[in-house]
Design an enzyme around this catalytic site. Structure first.
Site, short mmCIF file in Angstrom:
data_model
loop_
_atom_site.label_atom_id
_atom_site.label_comp_id
_atom_site.label_asym_id
_atom_site.label_seq_id
_atom_site.Cartn_x
_atom_site.Cartn_y
_atom_site.Cartn_z
N CYS A 1 21.19 49.42 -5.27
CA CYS A 1 22.67 49.49 -5.33
C CYS A 1 23.33 50.44 -6.18
O CYS A 1 24.39 50.80 -5.96
CB CYS A 1 23.45 48.01 -5.52
SG CYS A 1 22.72 46.84 -4.46
N CYS B 1 21.69 46.89 -9.29
CA CYS B 1 20.06 47.02 -9.14
C CYS B 1 19.67 48.39 -8.70
O CYS B 1 20.69 49.06 -8.30
CB CYS B 1 19.68 45.81 -8.31
SG CYS B 1 19.88 46.29 -6.44
N ASP C 1 -1.89 23.29 9.43
CA ASP C 1 -1.15 21.95 9.03
C ASP C 1 -0.22 21.78 10.24
O ASP C 1 0.17 22.55 10.93
CB ASP C 1 -0.49 21.95 7.44
CG ASP C 1 0.62 22.89 7.62
OD1 ASP C 1 0.14 24.11 7.73
OD2 ASP C 1 1.56 22.62 6.98
N ASP D 1 -0.65 32.77 5.93
CA ASP D 1 -0.30 31.40 6.55
C ASP D 1 -1.18 31.42 8.14
O ASP D 1 -1.51 32.48 8.38
CB ASP D 1 1.22 31.28 6.73
CG ASP D 1 1.70 30.05 6.82
OD1 ASP D 1 0.86 29.12 6.94
OD2 ASP D 1 2.78 29.71 6.83
N CYS E 1 26.99 45.14 -8.02
CA CYS E 1 25.45 45.15 -8.36
C CYS E 1 24.99 46.28 -8.82
O CYS E 1 25.40 47.54 -8.11
CB CYS E 1 24.65 44.54 -7.08
SG CYS E 1 23.00 44.51 -7.66
N1 GUN Z 1 5.82 27.98 6.20
C1 GUN Z 1 6.95 27.34 6.11
N2 GUN Z 1 7.00 26.12 6.13
C2 GUN Z 1 5.56 25.97 6.38
C3 GUN Z 1 4.80 24.78 6.64
O1 GUN Z 1 5.01 23.55 6.49
N3 GUN Z 1 3.35 24.95 6.81
C4 GUN Z 1 2.99 26.12 6.81
N4 GUN Z 1 1.76 26.49 7.00
N5 GUN Z 1 3.60 27.30 6.77
C5 GUN Z 1 4.97 26.99 6.61
ZN ZN Z 2 21.72 45.29 -5.68
#
Ligand code: GUN
Ligand code: ZN
Length: 652
Positions: A278, A275, A123, A88, A273
């Site tokens: 757990c 898993c 963005d 990101d 749970c």
């Molecule tokens: N992570 C959670 N929401 C967003 C978003 O709207 N844009 C970006 N780039 N990362 C995110």
């Molecule tokens: Zn679990």
């Protein structure tokens, strides 16, 4: 490049090719914090089986040491992760903490330089409380930045984010503009606050508006959706990828994630749970753990819970019960139920992707089931495509066992001796012409015997509607001997209603459109029935086998003489897919039609529909079933568009 493997409506199983392997979707990408990893990326890959993760390039870039390592050794070596890494861009940091000190081009170049598989544009996070004007401006800036980023992405795949806050028109506009930009993945952004505030109806509107605009051949990622509670609903609406930081965030506060919601450890009386995280532990041993150990255990549990649900969702898409799963999951919280209920507003759109039928029966899970696109389609087609036979009377039966025609066979026989009658059944799907009782979803649906208020009300409305539309001179509810005596007195004489003939006509028009029955069955019709089940198997006309009737869903399979009859009677582009000349010889041999070889396909065709493959001169080439829909065909660069059943050799 995305390849569609299986689909159920908008929900789909796809393969996404990347430089570090092929990702099978729907997929959850755990968020890896580059600064601190309680669960290592290696463990995520090897033990949990997560073939893709997401991390934050902005955080790496802002840390001198990490930045140097990432640039010199590459991101995969730095994180010791052999799978697919998405990064990101820092947008989320700006949403959380205000200004971000990086330019779009810088962060895009940086992501490329560290060997990210899928990088993300910087963005603008459009907040739900923003005005429309402010949101519209942010969308334009986001689009400009996406264009800029697409020229700098090089070998890296790029995620172009759909923004537009809660304004469906802005979301759709953003999505449509993104179609023209060379990007590879489409996250839907700005939805974290909606999920935090439990605004699931708004979330549904946002996803649908985005899907309407986006290119179908690109994967859709729901940014920040990491709670297993929402997976089934989001997948149902066509989301392919998810990311979760919640597993760790929640674990920090001792919060335990389940498909039913999140529970605080201090409120839990039992650990239910098993898993791998757990197993063997009790609530007491868990509570008594040292904080770091407890954090790790809960984080692992949260990951397992998320993984298991994603696998469950995948199975549902493959086995045909994603609607049932989503409806059940949405009952775990009233706010999610709002999301489910909002689907009613979008059922016309959903119907365009709704398959002709499914392998598994439709289960009624509650009033929301009545809004399913399959039921909308059935109702619409009965109104628009069904022609009532011109009999004197109509007798309506109340429900009964399925298939209805079998259940009421003796009574129909008795009535026909007395009166020229046709028959309807008050079914859960509304008043049903008896001859449609074997098609999906009529015979393949299971409703509770005890009708609830919604079912009763819907049926009452439709019965009322039918009472205004029908042309019979006499109609009545069936009431045993009383009905027979009454018909005996009032009717002009015995009837000629032939259920089998009515059935093939009604199914043909329902499946292929009005006029199809007349085209298919003009001539001397011969019905071949199964000796075991007495169901219609084949229909021959003037000695030619035109269609077969499938036992599973009651619809027809076309044979070449049937296809030719339809082509002659129904003008292009209906029921057809036109393929390139290069494809023709292969399809004539019975080979499947690949997406890129289709020039054009009837936009009214739905997944699983019978389709006639033709060449550019409208000559028949093959018969098959649609995998993609008309608006998807040709756009996918890989994979099947039509599953061919039978090739057609050129006529001499
Ligand atoms: N992570 C959670 N929401 C967003 C978003 O709207 N844009 C970006 N780039 N990362 C995110
Ligand atoms: Zn679990």
């Amino acid at each position: 490049m995305l390849e569609l493997i299986r689909r159920d409506g908008l929900a789909r199983i796809c393969k996404l090719e990347t430089r570090h392997g092929t990702l099978e979707t729907p997929a959850l990408l755990p968020v890896v914090n580059p600064r601190f990893q309680a669960i290592t990326p290696r463990e995520l890959y090897e033990t949990f089986g997560f073939k893709a993760i997401i991390t934050n390039s902005y955080i790496i870039r802002n840390d001198l040491k990490m930045r140097e390592t990432a640039v010199s050794s590459g991101l995969h070596a730095m994180l010791d992760y052999p799978g697919i890494i998405m990064t990101d861009s820092g947008t989320f940091q700006s949403h959380m903490y205000g200004e971000v000190e990086v330019k779009n081009e810088e962060i895009v170049d940086f992501q490329r330089s560290i060997g990210t598989d899928i990088g993300t544009v910087l963005d603008i996070f459009t907040e739900p409380e923003w005005s429309k004007e402010r949101t519209a401006e942010a969308v334009e800036v986001t689009l400009d930045r996406t264009k800029e980023a697409s020229t700098r992405k090089g070998e890296m795949m790029l995620a172009g984010v759909v923004q537009g806050s809660i304004y469906p028109d802005l979301r759709q506009h953003c999505a449509e503009q993104l179609r023209a930009i060379d990007v590879d993945v489409h996250p839907i952004g700005g939805v974290v606050p909606l999920m935090e505030q439990y605004r699931y109806a708004d979330l549904v509107d946002v996803i649908i508006a985005s899907k309407k605009g986006l290119a179908p051949e690109r994967p859709v990622h729901l940014f920040g959706a990491g709670h297993p509670m929402v997976f089934s609903l989001a997948v149902l609406l066509g989301c392919d990828m998810f990311d979760s930081a919640s597993y760790a965030k929640f674990a920090k506060d001792d919060r335990y994630m389940t498909i039913e919601g999140t529970y605080h450890l201090k409120d839990m009386k039992v650990l239910d749970c098993d898993c791998p995280a757990c197993a063997g532990k009790t609530i007491e041993t868990l509570k008594a753990m040292k904080p770091e150990q407890r954090f790790e255990t809960i984080a692992r549990h949260n990951l397992y819970a998320s993984k298991m649900e994603m696998d469950r969702v995948k199975r549902a898409v493959l086995e045909g019960d994603i609607w049932e799963l989503a409806e059940m999951r949405c009952r775990t919280h009233p706010a999610l139920l709002d999301g489910l209920r909002r689907l009613k507003e979008h059922r016309e759109f959903l119907e365009r992707y709704e398959p002709l039928s499914r392998d598994s029966a439709m289960f009624y899970t509650g009033a929301e089931t009545l809004n399913r696109p399959a039921l909308l389609r059935f109702e619409q087609r009965v109104k628009e495509r069904y022609t009532m036979p011109k009999t004197e009377t109509m007798v309506v039966f109340e429900g009964g066992e399925k298939p209805y025609a079998r259940h009421w066979a003796a009574q129909m026989g008795e009535i026909l001796k007395l009166a020229d009658s046709h028959f309807f059944v008050m079914s859960e799907l509304g008043p049903l012409p008896i001859e449609l009782d074997e098609i999906y979803p009529v015979a393949q649906s299971i409703f509770p015997r005890i009708r609830d208020r919604d079912m009763t009300e819907k049926l009452r409305e439709e019965m009322e509607d039918l009472s205004h539309r029908h042309q019979y001179s006499l109609s009545c509810m069936y009431d045993g001997q009383v009905t027979c005596e009454m018909l005996g007195m009032m009717s002009k004489g015995p009837g000629r209603f032939d259920l089998d003939v009515a059935r093939v006509h009604a199914v043909a028009d329902h499946q292929f459109g009005k006029g199809a029955a007349a085209a298919l069955f003009s001539g001397k019709v011969e019905l071949i029935k199964s000796k075991n089940t007495d169901k219609i198997r084949n229909v021959l006309v003037d000695g030619e086998h035109v269609v077969s009737m499938r036992a599973e869903d009651g619809f027809f399979t076309l044979r070449p003489p049937g296809a030719i009859r339809l082509l002659n009677a129904i003008p292009a582009p209906r029921l057809r897919a036109v393929v390139l000349d290069d494809s023709v010889p292969f399809n004539r041999e019975g080979k499947n039609v690949m997406s890129t070889f289709v020039v054009e396909a009837d936009a009214e065709l739905r997944p699983q529909d019978e389709v006639i493959v033709v060449d550019k001169n409208d000559s028949p080439v093959a018969i098959g079933r649609m995998v993609l829909t008309g608006d998807e065909i040709g756009r996918f660069k890989k994979g099947l568009a039509i599953k061919v059943r039978e090739g057609i050799k050129p006529s001499a």
